[in-house]
Scaffold this motif. Sequence first.
Motif, PDB file in Angstrom:
ATOM      1  N   VAL A 449       0.747  -1.234  -0.217  1.00 15.85           N
ATOM      2  CA  VAL A 449      -0.002  -0.086   0.052  1.00 15.85           C
ATOM      3  C   VAL A 449       0.962   1.198   0.105  1.00 15.85           C
ATOM      4  O   VAL A 449       1.752   1.413   0.590  1.00 15.85           O
ATOM      5  N   VAL A 450       0.666   2.106  -0.897  1.00 18.56           N
ATOM      6  CA  VAL A 450       1.281   3.251  -1.134  1.00 18.56           C
ATOM      7  C   VAL A 450       0.310   4.431  -0.980  1.00 18.56           C
ATOM      8  O   VAL A 450      -0.764   4.350  -1.417  1.00 18.56           O
ATOM      9  N   ALA A 451       0.751   5.540  -0.155  1.00 20.36           N
ATOM     10  CA  ALA A 451       0.208   6.830   0.033  1.00 20.36           C
ATOM     11  C   ALA A 451       0.835   7.931  -0.699  1.00 20.36           C
ATOM     12  O   ALA A 451       1.919   8.242  -0.740  1.00 20.36           O
ATOM     13  N   LEU A 452      -0.145   8.438  -1.705  1.00 19.61           N
ATOM     14  CA  LEU A 452       0.336   9.561  -2.476  1.00 19.61           C
ATOM     15  C   LEU A 452      -0.027  10.978  -1.976  1.00 19.61           C
ATOM     16  O   LEU A 452      -1.487  11.006  -1.482  1.00 19.61           O
ATOM     17  N   ARG A 481      -8.736   5.704 -12.844  1.00 22.21           N
ATOM     18  CA  ARG A 481      -9.085   4.945 -11.621  1.00 22.21           C
ATOM     19  C   ARG A 481      -9.699   5.839 -10.701  1.00 22.21           C
ATOM     20  O   ARG A 481      -8.991   7.068 -10.379  1.00 22.21           O
ATOM     21  N   GLN A 482     -10.304   5.376  -9.610  1.00 18.06           N
ATOM     22  CA  GLN A 482     -11.042   6.250  -8.520  1.00 18.06           C
ATOM     23  C   GLN A 482     -10.357   5.716  -7.291  1.00 18.06           C
ATOM     24  O   GLN A 482     -10.331   4.585  -7.028  1.00 18.06           O
ATOM     25  N   TYR A 483      -9.970   6.766  -6.516  1.00 17.87           N
ATOM     26  CA  TYR A 483      -9.422   6.237  -5.416  1.00 17.87           C
ATOM     27  C   TYR A 483      -9.931   7.485  -4.127  1.00 17.87           C
ATOM     28  O   TYR A 483     -10.192   8.644  -4.489  1.00 17.87           O
ATOM     29  N   SER A 484     -10.156   7.047  -2.871  1.00 20.56           N
ATOM     30  CA  SER A 484     -10.898   7.747  -2.052  1.00 20.56           C
ATOM     31  C   SER A 484      -9.979   8.783  -1.391  1.00 20.56           C
ATOM     32  O   SER A 484      -8.649   8.349  -1.005  1.00 20.56           O
ATOM     33  N   ALA A 494      -3.206  20.149  -0.294  1.00 16.37           N
ATOM     34  CA  ALA A 494      -2.690  18.943  -0.502  1.00 16.37           C
ATOM     35  C   ALA A 494      -3.922  17.942  -0.333  1.00 16.37           C
ATOM     36  O   ALA A 494      -4.740  18.192   0.508  1.00 16.37           O
ATOM     37  N   TRP A 495      -3.776  16.797  -1.434  1.00 13.95           N
ATOM     38  CA  TRP A 495      -4.748  15.844  -1.123  1.00 13.95           C
ATOM     39  C   TRP A 495      -3.973  14.453  -1.115  1.00 13.95           C
ATOM     40  O   TRP A 495      -2.621  14.345  -1.480  1.00 13.95           O
ATOM     41  N   ARG A 496      -4.691  13.449  -0.329  1.00 12.20           N
ATOM     42  CA  ARG A 496      -3.785  12.256  -0.220  1.00 12.20           C
ATOM     43  C   ARG A 496      -4.670  11.004  -0.449  1.00 12.20           C
ATOM     44  O   ARG A 496      -5.904  11.136   0.006  1.00 12.20           O
TER      45      ARG A 496
END
Length: 743
Positions: A449-452, A481-484, A494-496
């Motif tokens: 799992v990677v957090a951007l 692709r969709q990510y929460s 910023a968004w994570r």
Amino acid sequence: MTESTTFPLEDVDLADLDRFRDNLAWAQFDTLRREDPVHWNPEPAPNHGFWAVTRYDDIWAVDKDTETFTSEKFVNLEEVDDDLMDIRRSLLETDGARHHAMRALIAREFSPQNLLRNYEAFLRQLTRQTVEAALADPEFDFVERISADFPIQVLARLLDVPREDTGQLIAWGNEMVGNTDPDYTEHPLDSPESEKYKHLPFRSPTTQDVFDYGRALRDARRGGDGRDLVSMLANRIPTDGIPLSDRDFDNYFLLLVIAGNETTRHAISNSMLGLINQPDQLRALQEDPALIADGVEELLRWASPVYHFRRTATRDVELGGKQIKEGDKVVMWFASGNRDDSVFADPYRIDVRRPNVDHLTFGKGSPHLCLGNALARMEVRLMFEELLPRLSSIELTDEPTRVRSNFVNGIKRFPVRVKRRGTTITRTVIREFEADLVVRAAQPVAEDVVALTLEALGGGALPAWTPGAHIDLMLADDLVRQYSLCGRPGRDDAWRIAVLRTPDSRGGSERVHRLRAGDTIRVRGPRNHFPVAPASRYIFIAGGIGITPLLAMIYELDATGAEWELHYGGRRRASMAFLDELAGYGDRVHLIPQDELGIIDLASVLATPRPGTLVYACGPEPLLAAVEKACQPWPAGTLHLERFAARQQPATTGNSSFELVLQRSGKTLTVPPDKSVFQAVRAAGVSVLGSCLEGICGTCETRVIDGEIDHRDSVLDEEERASGETMMICVSRCRSARLTLDL
């Protein structure tokens, strides 16, 4: 272009209301930002003076520090003792958990997604009616016919009040907000006669009329299931479990009547006046209406409909080199910050192409961010999308008259002469945020799992979002692709997101895992089909990477003092993301690694239905199916799910062809059995957004005008499906012979 004149520092007086009426505020702000940005401004007795904060960065610092600078001592310049403050206290004069709980009663109604879904079509039609009625006359007062009429009609819809009452609402708003203006009120706030009404907000007898009107609406709607704001306030309990008292309701209703009308009214008026005086920018918007959606932010910066909000220092503190004492009034002059030339080049010039207009108009970085900011933005945008293409010319026939107030930057008379354009008006396509973002950081947060962390190129603010929202990563022309979003709501820098590597997928996660700090990625959104509804208690159930939307919900709800618990399962502890961040929540978090403890014991977690409790779950399909089964005895509306993949649909007899009418495009098509509605629309050359094409992301949601829908998505709940208002055209079809869409 500048509106400023030289103004000696020793002559500055922001308590002198006549200077605001005479439009001298800007010259004073320029002097203060340049020479004394945190300035002690005396006031006439019985007030004692205030600190005027005029630079952008200092205003931002005060606004976000609610512990040092409280709202609970009143938000305008009047000094109010504690007993009177308890009577007058509204949502604006609360901080912390109570503020969030009261705000949450109706906050979802003002979310951008809800407004687009439930109000955009109505508001656009109302805008057109307002504009067409005004332009029937070659000369009229812009305030009376457009900028005052339109917002009050919107407010009437939200409150569900009769149209014939809107004139009374306007009159009440004028008197209360213009309470220092002799044109608006018989006894202005600074007159001795107003003392007899000092126990009321705005010191106006009109206040009691508004209270009586609101209570009558509330009493008639108690126990009902209405979706208007009055019904919500009448029938919902704040998330802290403390019901609204009669006084709470009075002040909440009063705030809606004022804020829902005055702010947008003055934003539209000032924006139009600015465009008349800067005709090159007016022409730019008329020649390219697509600029309006982004240009609204520049207009809101320039218009600054509210001059200031006041806070009170809770401790001795230094700001801008000045020593502020506990109890001092500290006034944030938002209008001044919006003209700070250290932030906005040539700030007195409207530039509708100005990038990243990170203005202060609705507040910044604070829980007190204007509750209706998305609605105000929509109203301003719709007004100029409908008005400007209809205008051949517009000019002043006399000088505008301003409101005598240092609180609202208001125009009360604005006579214009217009010539209308004879061309047909076409509907402007609504554009959502889409941009290239840069990867600030790419960090492993669990096994695979990677957090951007994503930020705007060159810095600046990103659009606001709410817990449960997701974004699209446009990884290639044919790969979206969709990510929460799983950071802390309220951060706009910023968004994570967090992404699980799934080698058996179609390649999206592998591409995300190859991203590194400094890379750029195209992003669209955010969108929210998994919002948090108000409740007294929450149960969160996460499986694997399903923790991501729930984590954002926990961050927000915990800050409000809400009661919640999390049951989080995974294959093994090392594969479970964000355990370090969850560790601080103690026994409210229940970790269930499968190799240690087996699977989540849903029979125990969901054994006893509890009133006022909502269940939110996200994870793989077997977990969600089990949660659905366990929640069957619970009240309808308890369970809220978000899926990674489309839900298995009941077996059907197969697809059949049907006729598809695209009403706005004037096209009639045939959708064959082997093609989706989405494919047919695209093949016909009509622009429509799509992403997952599996009915799970909600990107392609489209309004249905007529037809019997065969819903096959995993986004809409049963109530939304039954309404027949929208469908996901990537998977859903039609059971009838014809389907008509608003495309």
